[in-house]
Design a protein around this motif. Structure first.
Motif, PDB file in Angstrom:
ATOM      1  N   UNK A  11      -0.130  15.213 -28.146  1.00  0.00           N
ATOM      2  CA  UNK A  11      -0.465  14.190 -27.171  1.00  0.00           C
ATOM      3  C   UNK A  11      -1.946  13.879 -27.094  1.00  0.00           C
ATOM      4  N   UNK A  12      -2.247  12.706 -26.577  1.00  0.00           N
ATOM      5  CA  UNK A  12      -3.625  12.293 -26.314  1.00  0.00           C
ATOM      6  C   UNK A  12      -3.704  11.757 -24.890  1.00  0.00           C
ATOM      7  N   UNK A  13      -4.902  11.599 -24.413  1.00  0.00           N
ATOM      8  CA  UNK A  13      -5.122  10.989 -23.094  1.00  0.00           C
ATOM      9  C   UNK A  13      -6.318  10.061 -23.198  1.00  0.00           C
ATOM     10  N   UNK A  14      -6.163   8.830 -22.686  1.00  0.00           N
ATOM     11  CA  UNK A  14      -7.218   7.826 -22.763  1.00  0.00           C
ATOM     12  C   UNK A  14      -7.384   7.122 -21.423  1.00  0.00           C
ATOM     13  N   UNK A  15      -8.609   6.670 -21.169  1.00  0.00           N
ATOM     14  CA  UNK A  15      -8.935   5.925 -19.952  1.00  0.00           C
ATOM     15  C   UNK A  15      -8.842   4.449 -20.319  1.00  0.00           C
ATOM     16  N   UNK A  16      -7.806   3.782 -19.853  1.00  0.00           N
ATOM     17  CA  UNK A  16      -7.442   2.456 -20.335  1.00  0.00           C
ATOM     18  C   UNK A  16      -7.688   1.385 -19.273  1.00  0.00           C
ATOM     19  N   UNK A  17      -8.342   0.292 -19.686  1.00  0.00           N
ATOM     20  CA  UNK A  17      -8.540  -0.892 -18.848  1.00  0.00           C
ATOM     21  C   UNK A  17      -7.528  -1.933 -19.309  1.00  0.00           C
ATOM     22  N   UNK A  18      -6.650  -2.354 -18.401  1.00  0.00           N
ATOM     23  CA  UNK A  18      -5.540  -3.232 -18.789  1.00  0.00           C
ATOM     24  C   UNK A  18      -5.963  -4.678 -19.008  1.00  0.00           C
ATOM     25  N   UNK A  19      -6.931  -5.168 -18.204  1.00  0.00           N
ATOM     26  CA  UNK A  19      -7.325  -6.577 -18.261  1.00  0.00           C
ATOM     27  C   UNK A  19      -8.780  -6.696 -17.836  1.00  0.00           C
ATOM     28  N   UNK A  20      -9.454  -7.814 -18.177  1.00  0.00           N
ATOM     29  CA  UNK A  20     -10.861  -7.974 -17.798  1.00  0.00           C
ATOM     30  C   UNK A  20     -11.097  -7.754 -16.310  1.00  0.00           C
ATOM     31  N   UNK A  21     -12.088  -6.892 -16.006  1.00  0.00           N
ATOM     32  CA  UNK A  21     -12.470  -6.555 -14.625  1.00  0.00           C
ATOM     33  C   UNK A  21     -11.331  -5.936 -13.841  1.00  0.00           C
ATOM     34  N   UNK A  22     -10.314  -5.445 -14.539  1.00  0.00           N
ATOM     35  CA  UNK A  22      -9.173  -4.841 -13.866  1.00  0.00           C
ATOM     36  C   UNK A  22      -9.346  -3.350 -13.655  1.00  0.00           C
ATOM     37  N   UNK A  23      -8.368  -2.771 -12.954  1.00  0.00           N
ATOM     38  CA  UNK A  23      -8.385  -1.338 -12.696  1.00  0.00           C
ATOM     39  C   UNK A  23      -8.113  -0.572 -13.991  1.00  0.00           C
ATOM     40  N   UNK A  24      -8.597   0.662 -14.034  1.00  0.00           N
ATOM     41  CA  UNK A  24      -8.387   1.522 -15.197  1.00  0.00           C
ATOM     42  C   UNK A  24      -7.600   2.753 -14.771  1.00  0.00           C
ATOM     43  N   UNK A  25      -6.908   3.359 -15.725  1.00  0.00           N
ATOM     44  CA  UNK A  25      -6.127   4.553 -15.426  1.00  0.00           C
ATOM     45  C   UNK A  25      -6.042   5.427 -16.671  1.00  0.00           C
ATOM     46  N   UNK A  26      -5.785   6.710 -16.451  1.00  0.00           N
ATOM     47  CA  UNK A  26      -5.595   7.634 -17.556  1.00  0.00           C
ATOM     48  C   UNK A  26      -4.172   7.483 -18.088  1.00  0.00           C
ATOM     49  N   UNK A  27      -4.062   7.324 -19.391  1.00  0.00           N
ATOM     50  CA  UNK A  27      -2.771   7.071 -20.029  1.00  0.00           C
ATOM     51  C   UNK A  27      -2.549   8.112 -21.120  1.00  0.00           C
ATOM     52  N   UNK A  28      -1.351   8.726 -21.141  1.00  0.00           N
ATOM     53  CA  UNK A  28      -0.976   9.649 -22.206  1.00  0.00           C
ATOM     54  C   UNK A  28      -0.406   8.868 -23.386  1.00  0.00           C
ATOM     55  N   UNK A  29      -0.691   9.337 -24.599  1.00  0.00           N
ATOM     56  CA  UNK A  29      -0.209   8.627 -25.775  1.00  0.00           C
ATOM     57  C   UNK A  29       0.055   9.562 -26.929  1.00  0.00           C
ATOM     58  N   UNK A  30       0.449   8.975 -28.071  1.00  0.00           N
ATOM     59  CA  UNK A  30       0.736   9.728 -29.275  1.00  0.00           C
ATOM     60  C   UNK A  30      -0.529   9.883 -30.122  1.00  0.00           C
ATOM     61  N   UNK A  31      -0.588  10.981 -30.841  1.00  0.00           N
ATOM     62  CA  UNK A  31      -1.723  11.225 -31.719  1.00  0.00           C
ATOM     63  C   UNK A  31      -1.770  10.176 -32.828  1.00  0.00           C
ATOM     64  N   UNK A  32      -2.892   9.471 -32.986  1.00  0.00           N
ATOM     65  CA  UNK A  32      -2.992   8.481 -34.068  1.00  0.00           C
ATOM     66  C   UNK A  32      -3.223   9.177 -35.407  1.00  0.00           C
ATOM     67  N   UNK A  33      -2.985   8.453 -36.467  1.00  0.00           N
ATOM     68  CA  UNK A  33      -3.204   8.981 -37.822  1.00  0.00           C
ATOM     69  C   UNK A  33      -4.248   8.127 -38.531  1.00  0.00           C
ATOM     70  N   UNK A  34      -5.175   8.746 -39.240  1.00  0.00           N
ATOM     71  CA  UNK A  34      -6.194   7.965 -39.947  1.00  0.00           C
ATOM     72  C   UNK A  34      -5.629   7.291 -41.188  1.00  0.00           C
ATOM     73  N   UNK A  35      -6.083   6.072 -41.444  1.00  0.00           N
ATOM     74  CA  UNK A  35      -5.706   5.368 -42.653  1.00  0.00           C
ATOM     75  C   UNK A  35      -6.740   5.553 -43.742  1.00  0.00           C
ATOM     76  N   UNK A  36      -6.670   4.753 -44.752  1.00  0.00           N
ATOM     77  CA  UNK A  36      -7.622   4.820 -45.860  1.00  0.00           C
ATOM     78  C   UNK A  36      -9.052   4.619 -45.350  1.00  0.00           C
ATOM     79  N   UNK A  37      -9.938   5.555 -45.691  1.00  0.00           N
ATOM     80  CA  UNK A  37     -11.336   5.446 -45.302  1.00  0.00           C
ATOM     81  C   UNK A  37     -11.615   5.776 -43.851  1.00  0.00           C
ATOM     82  N   UNK A  38     -10.643   6.350 -43.147  1.00  0.00           N
ATOM     83  CA  UNK A  38     -10.802   6.628 -41.713  1.00  0.00           C
ATOM     84  C   UNK A  38     -10.780   8.125 -41.418  1.00  0.00           C
ATOM     85  N   UNK A  39     -11.228   8.459 -40.205  1.00  0.00           N
ATOM     86  CA  UNK A  39     -11.279   9.843 -39.743  1.00  0.00           C
ATOM     87  C   UNK A  39     -10.678   9.925 -38.344  1.00  0.00           C
TER      88      UNK A  39
END
Length: 333
Positions: A11-39
């Motif tokens: 799992x991951x956790x991110x502080x996400x802003x849904x819309x311009x000047x909108x409220x933000x919240x902590x959101x749980x998500x899936x672990x991303x995977x790096x593609x070509x040339x990424x880390x």
């Protein structure tokens, strides 16, 4: 175990802003995977910048699509590398200018945006290092060609980038005048090496005060508005006027006739753009700065460190100008 990745929680956790000047919240998500040339990086700490506030409003020139996670620069460790990446291995401590996603436990970024961290630099220092020092270093050396003995005026001298301009300007041999509001902020600039301190709130005529301290060979304008316009009136012939940003909320409106009669160069500085059109200059600058740090010649100033759960409070400190130097958010779970 695949030597291109470390075993980590799913799992991951991110502080996400849904819309311009909108409220933000902590959101749980899936672990991303790096593609070509990424880390894939596990984030330890994230440095906040004025641009984060603009991104959250949707008004920054490089605003990613919403919903988004702000945070332009991070420090952490490599978890996994994608194809074609051979400069880093899992477990390596790094700092990265990611442009987004810093206020989260993990992120994927282009490997070209990543540098290995020297052992001497801790994560909190590293998180707030790149943009502030990188901006000032390229601005003063490559763009303004600041020379020993010249006079440098720094507007917003106690802020994230301004304070580094004071410190690097002094290291380059300039005589530095620092402009900031309040005795506490000016004291921070003095400790960074400023030779002269100017509080604009204590001046009846700011143009006269600047002229008395000048004339200036280089102006570093991170504030904009009336303060920048006043600074232009106090430059020397063939001065270089650096447009860094507009933290005061208003764009600097420079009069063409003043520019003409003093043979003044007006120079824009967008540090992040160097990664695209002059990547070697970008990386060389950061390499030199890391060298200066390991040699003990520069001392990054972080005034506040808050956890991810208090990202709102950290951004409020930035918005209300209650910090000096950098604000860093610690992120790791």
């Amino acid at each position: 175990m695949d030597d291109r990745k470390l075993s980590e929680k799913a799992g991951t956790r991110s502080w996400v802003v849904e819309a311009p000047s909108g409220a933000a919240r902590l959101v749980d998500g899936q672990m991303p995977a790096p593609g070509e040339g990424e880390i894939l990086i596990e984030v330890a700490a994230t440095g906040l910048n004025f641009a984060d506030l603009l991104i959250m409003k949707g008004t920054y020139q490089d605003t990613p699509p919403f919903p988004l996670t702000p945070g332009l620069e991070v420090a952490g460790r490599v978890i996994e590398v994608g194809g074609g990446v051979d400069r880093f291995t899992p477990g390596t401590r790094v700092l990265a200018y990611t442009g987004k996603d810093g206020l989260g436990t993990h992120l994927v970024t282009d490997a070209r945006r990543v540098l290995a961290l020297p052992d001497e630099m801790d994560d909190v220092t590293a998180a707030g290092f790149q943009i502030a020092y990188g901006t000032s270093h390229l601005a003063l050396t490559r763009r303004a060609r600041l020379q020993p003995g010249e006079r440098l005026l720094v507007l917003g001298a106690a802020g994230g980038v301004g304070l580094t301009a004071v410190e690097l300007g002094k290291a380059l041999g300039a005589r530095v005048a620092a402009v900031a509001r309040g005795a506490e902020r000016l004291e921070v600039a003095r400790r960074a090496g400023a030779d002269e301190l100017i509080d604009p709130d204590n001046e009846v005529d700011l143009v006269d005060r600047f002229r008395a301290a000048g004339p200036f060979d280089v102006v570093y304008d991170a504030v904009g508005g009336a303060m920048g316009e006043a600074a232009l009136r106090a430059v020397a012939p063939e001065a270089r006027f650096l447009l860094i940003g507009f933290a005061g909320g208003e764009v600097t409106r420079l009069k063409a006739n003043h520019i003409l009669v003093k043979n003044t160069d007006v120079i824009g500085v967008h540090w992040g753009a160097y990664l695209n059109f002059a990547p070697e200059a970008f990386r060389q600058s950061l390499s030199e700065l890391l060298g200066l740090y390991t040699e003990g010649r520069i001392s990054p100033h972080v005034s506040h460190v808050l956890p991810l759960e208090k990202a709102d409070d950290a951004l409020a400190l930035l918005r209300e100008r209650k910090s000096t130097g950098k604000i860093v958010v610690t992120v790791s779970q």
